[in-house]
Write a protein that holds these residues in place. Structure first.
Motif, PDB file in Angstrom:
ATOM      1  N   PHE A 157       0.695  -1.289  -0.085  1.00  6.73           N
ATOM      2  CA  PHE A 157       0.015   0.115   0.134  1.00  6.73           C
ATOM      3  C   PHE A 157       0.777   1.212  -0.088  1.00  6.73           C
ATOM      4  O   PHE A 157       1.989   1.224   0.750  1.00  6.73           O
ATOM      5  N   ASP A 158       0.138   2.297  -0.662  1.00  7.39           N
ATOM      6  CA  ASP A 158       0.834   3.563  -0.467  1.00  7.39           C
ATOM      7  C   ASP A 158       0.623   4.374   0.544  1.00  7.39           C
ATOM      8  O   ASP A 158      -0.733   4.467   0.963  1.00  7.39           O
ATOM      9  N   GLU A 159       1.397   4.451   1.622  1.00  3.17           N
ATOM     10  CA  GLU A 159       1.308   5.175   2.718  1.00  3.17           C
ATOM     11  C   GLU A 159       0.505   6.340   2.785  1.00  3.17           C
ATOM     12  O   GLU A 159      -0.313   7.084   3.424  1.00  3.17           O
ATOM     13  N   ASP A 160       1.134   7.339   1.703  1.00  6.63           N
ATOM     14  CA  ASP A 160       0.524   8.709   1.383  1.00  6.63           C
ATOM     15  C   ASP A 160      -0.800   8.547   1.049  1.00  6.63           C
ATOM     16  O   ASP A 160      -1.835   9.617   1.515  1.00  6.63           O
ATOM     17  N   GLU A 161      -1.050   7.838   0.183  1.00  6.90           N
ATOM     18  CA  GLU A 161      -2.508   7.682  -0.333  1.00  6.90           C
ATOM     19  C   GLU A 161      -3.534   7.037   0.841  1.00  6.90           C
ATOM     20  O   GLU A 161      -4.597   7.826   0.916  1.00  6.90           O
ATOM     21  N   LEU A 162      -3.066   6.342   1.804  1.00  2.00           N
ATOM     22  CA  LEU A 162      -3.768   6.000   2.835  1.00  2.00           C
ATOM     23  C   LEU A 162      -3.924   7.109   3.791  1.00  2.00           C
ATOM     24  O   LEU A 162      -5.226   7.376   4.353  1.00  2.00           O
ATOM     25  N   MET A 163      -3.042   7.836   4.157  1.00  2.00           N
ATOM     26  CA  MET A 163      -2.972   9.012   4.825  1.00  2.00           C
ATOM     27  C   MET A 163      -4.065  10.242   4.535  1.00  2.00           C
ATOM     28  O   MET A 163      -4.924  10.587   5.303  1.00  2.00           O
ATOM     29  N   ALA A 164      -4.028  10.340   3.297  1.00  2.00           N
ATOM     30  CA  ALA A 164      -5.027  11.353   2.469  1.00  2.00           C
ATOM     31  C   ALA A 164      -6.321  10.698   2.551  1.00  2.00           C
ATOM     32  O   ALA A 164      -7.309  11.513   2.907  1.00  2.00           O
ATOM     33  N   GLU A 165      -6.592   9.539   2.501  1.00  2.70           N
ATOM     34  CA  GLU A 165      -8.109   8.937   2.582  1.00  2.70           C
ATOM     35  C   GLU A 165      -8.372   9.165   3.895  1.00  2.70           C
ATOM     36  O   GLU A 165      -9.511   9.333   4.215  1.00  2.70           O
ATOM     37  N   LEU A 166      -7.675   8.853   5.146  1.00  3.83           N
ATOM     38  CA  LEU A 166      -7.821   8.861   6.372  1.00  3.83           C
ATOM     39  C   LEU A 166      -8.243  10.355   6.658  1.00  3.83           C
ATOM     40  O   LEU A 166      -9.385  10.866   7.506  1.00  3.83           O
ATOM     41  N   GLU A 167      -7.336  11.458   6.288  1.00  2.00           N
ATOM     42  CA  GLU A 167      -7.795  12.684   6.224  1.00  2.00           C
ATOM     43  C   GLU A 167      -9.148  12.968   5.861  1.00  2.00           C
ATOM     44  O   GLU A 167      -9.844  13.940   6.485  1.00  2.00           O
ATOM     45  N   GLU A 168      -9.653  12.788   4.747  1.00  2.69           N
ATOM     46  CA  GLU A 168     -10.848  12.915   4.198  1.00  2.69           C
ATOM     47  C   GLU A 168     -11.863  12.521   4.996  1.00  2.69           C
ATOM     48  O   GLU A 168     -12.891  13.296   5.094  1.00  2.69           O
ATOM     49  N   LEU A 169     -11.803  11.101   5.665  1.00  2.76           N
ATOM     50  CA  LEU A 169     -12.855  10.613   6.490  1.00  2.76           C
ATOM     51  C   LEU A 169     -12.879  11.333   7.582  1.00  2.76           C
ATOM     52  O   LEU A 169     -14.119  11.719   8.078  1.00  2.76           O
ATOM     53  N   GLU A 170     -11.669  11.965   8.340  1.00  2.00           N
ATOM     54  CA  GLU A 170     -11.886  12.779   9.547  1.00  2.00           C
ATOM     55  C   GLU A 170     -12.676  14.037   9.040  1.00  2.00           C
ATOM     56  O   GLU A 170     -13.488  14.440   9.913  1.00  2.00           O
ATOM     57  N   GLN A 171     -12.426  14.624   8.073  1.00  2.00           N
ATOM     58  CA  GLN A 171     -13.017  16.004   7.540  1.00  2.00           C
ATOM     59  C   GLN A 171     -14.536  15.729   7.552  1.00  2.00           C
ATOM     60  O   GLN A 171     -15.402  16.434   7.853  1.00  2.00           O
ATOM     61  N   GLU A 172     -14.986  14.485   6.754  1.00  2.00           N
ATOM     62  CA  GLU A 172     -16.547  14.121   6.735  1.00  2.00           C
ATOM     63  C   GLU A 172     -17.179  14.297   7.965  1.00  2.00           C
ATOM     64  O   GLU A 172     -17.967  14.736   8.152  1.00  2.00           O
ATOM     65  N   GLU A 173     -16.316  13.488   8.938  1.00  2.35           N
ATOM     66  CA  GLU A 173     -17.253  13.324  10.223  1.00  2.35           C
ATOM     67  C   GLU A 173     -17.227  14.639  10.899  1.00  2.35           C
ATOM     68  O   GLU A 173     -18.174  14.982  11.421  1.00  2.35           O
ATOM     69  N   LEU A 174     -16.058  15.744  10.903  1.00  2.00           N
ATOM     70  CA  LEU A 174     -16.223  16.913  11.298  1.00  2.00           C
ATOM     71  C   LEU A 174     -17.371  17.592  10.680  1.00  2.00           C
ATOM     72  O   LEU A 174     -18.087  18.528  11.348  1.00  2.00           O
ATOM     73  N   ASP A 175     -17.371  17.633   9.407  1.00  2.00           N
ATOM     74  CA  ASP A 175     -18.446  18.434   8.720  1.00  2.00           C
ATOM     75  C   ASP A 175     -19.988  18.126   8.996  1.00  2.00           C
ATOM     76  O   ASP A 175     -20.948  18.691   9.328  1.00  2.00           O
ATOM     77  N   LYS A 176     -20.121  16.673   9.138  1.00  2.00           N
ATOM     78  CA  LYS A 176     -21.316  16.346   9.691  1.00  2.00           C
ATOM     79  C   LYS A 176     -21.801  16.675  11.216  1.00  2.00           C
ATOM     80  O   LYS A 176     -22.742  16.758  11.436  1.00  2.00           O
ATOM     81  N   SER A 177     -20.689  16.622  12.140  1.00  2.00           N
ATOM     82  CA  SER A 177     -21.021  17.037  13.389  1.00  2.00           C
ATOM     83  C   SER A 177     -21.388  18.501  13.393  1.00  2.00           C
ATOM     84  O   SER A 177     -22.132  18.835  14.025  1.00  2.00           O
ATOM     85  N   LEU A 178     -20.661  19.317  12.492  1.00  2.00           N
ATOM     86  CA  LEU A 178     -20.992  20.717  12.556  1.00  2.00           C
ATOM     87  C   LEU A 178     -22.634  20.934  12.147  1.00  2.00           C
ATOM     88  O   LEU A 178     -22.979  21.761  12.318  1.00  2.00           O
TER      89      LEU A 178
END
Length: 224
Positions: A157-178
Motif C-alpha cells: 500500500f501507498d502510505e501517502d494515499e492511505l493518510m490522505a484517505e484517512l484525512e478525508e474521512l476525518e473531515q467528513e465526520e467533522l462536517d457532519k458534526s457541525l
C-alpha cells in the motif's frame, strides 16, 4: 687468590657458594649473636660503674680499675655497633638482590610461557579469524533486522494515499458534526394550543342531586 680467599683459606677449587637465602640466614644469626653481646656488655658497664661509685675515695685504686674496665667494655660496645650496622646493610643488600633475582626469574618464566602460547599462532590467521568473526556478526545483524520487519504477505500500500484517505474521512465526520449542531439550533418549538381544555367531568352523585333539585322546582311551579 682473592683477599678473602687468603684470609679464610679458600681456594679456586672450592665448591659452589651459598645461596642468597643461606647467606641472609647466616647474617641474621650473626646479628642475633652480636645483639646478645651488646646486652652483656651494657650490663658489665653498669656493674663497673657501680663498683667505681662504691669504692669512690675510699679505695681509689679499685675505683680506677673499675673505670678502666668500663672504658674497655664501652669500646667493645662501639665496635659491635659498627659491625651490626655493616651486617645490617649487607643483609638488606642481599635481600634486595634476592628479591630482584626472584622477580627476574618469574618474569623470564612468564615470558617463556607467553612465547609458548604464541608459538602456534600466526598473525595472518588471527587477522583472517577476526575478519570472519566480523562478517558473521554483520550477517547476524542483517538477519535480525530482516526478521524484525513486519511482513505484508503481498499487500503493498501507498502510505501517502492511505493518510490522505484517512484525512478525508476525518473531515467528513467533522462536517457532519457541525451540520447536526446547526440543525438543532433552527428546530421550531411546539405551539401553545388556543382552545381551552375540557372541563373536569361532573361526578354521577352530584349530577343526580342537580336533577332532583330541578324536579322539585318543577313540582312547585305546577302546584301554583
Amino acid at each position: 687468590m682473592s683477599v678473602f680467599g687468603k684470609l679464610f683459606g679458600t681456594s679456586a677449587k672450592a665448591g659452589k657458594g651459598p645461596t642468597p637465602q643461606e647467606a641472609i640466614q647466616k647474617l641474621r644469626d650473626t646479628e642475633e649473636l652480636l645483639t646478645k653481646k651488646q646486652e652483656f656488655l651494657e650490663k658489665k658497664i653498669d656493674q663497673e660503674l657501680l663498683t667505681a661509685r662504691k669504692h669512690g675515695t675510699k679505695n681509689k685504686r679499685a675505683a680506677l680499675q673499675a673505670l678502666k674496665r668500663k672504658k674497655r667494655y664501652e669500646k667493645q660496645l662501639a665496635q659491635i655497633d659498627g659491625t651490626l650496622s655493616t651486617i645490617e646493610f649487607q643483609r638488606e643488600a642481599l635481600e634486595n638482590a634476592n628479591t630482584n633475582t626472584e622477580v627476574l626469574k618469574n618474569m623470564g618464566f612468564a615470558a617463556k610461557a607467553m612465547k609458548a602460547a604464541h608459538e602456534n599462532m600466526d598473525i595472518d590467521k588471527v587477522d583472517e579469524l577476526m575478519q570472519d568473526i566480523t562478517e558473521q556478526q554483520e550477517l547476524a545483524q542483517e538477519i535480525s533486522e530482516a526478521i524484525s520487519k513486519p511482513v505484508g504477505f503481498g499487500e503493498d500500500f501507498d502510505e501517502d494515499e492511505l493518510m490522505a484517505e484517512l484525512e478525508e474521512l476525518e473531515q467528513e465526520e467533522l462536517d457532519k458534526s457541525l451540520l447536526e449542531i446547526g440543525g438543532a439550533e433552527n428546530v421550531p418549538l411546539p405551539n401553545v394550543p388556543s382552545t381551552s381544555l375540557p372541563a373536569t367531568p361532573v361526578s354521577a352523585a352530584k349530577k343526580k342531586e342537580e336533577e332532583e333539585e330541578d324536579m322539585r322546582e318543577l313540582e312547585n311551579w305546577a302546584a301554583m
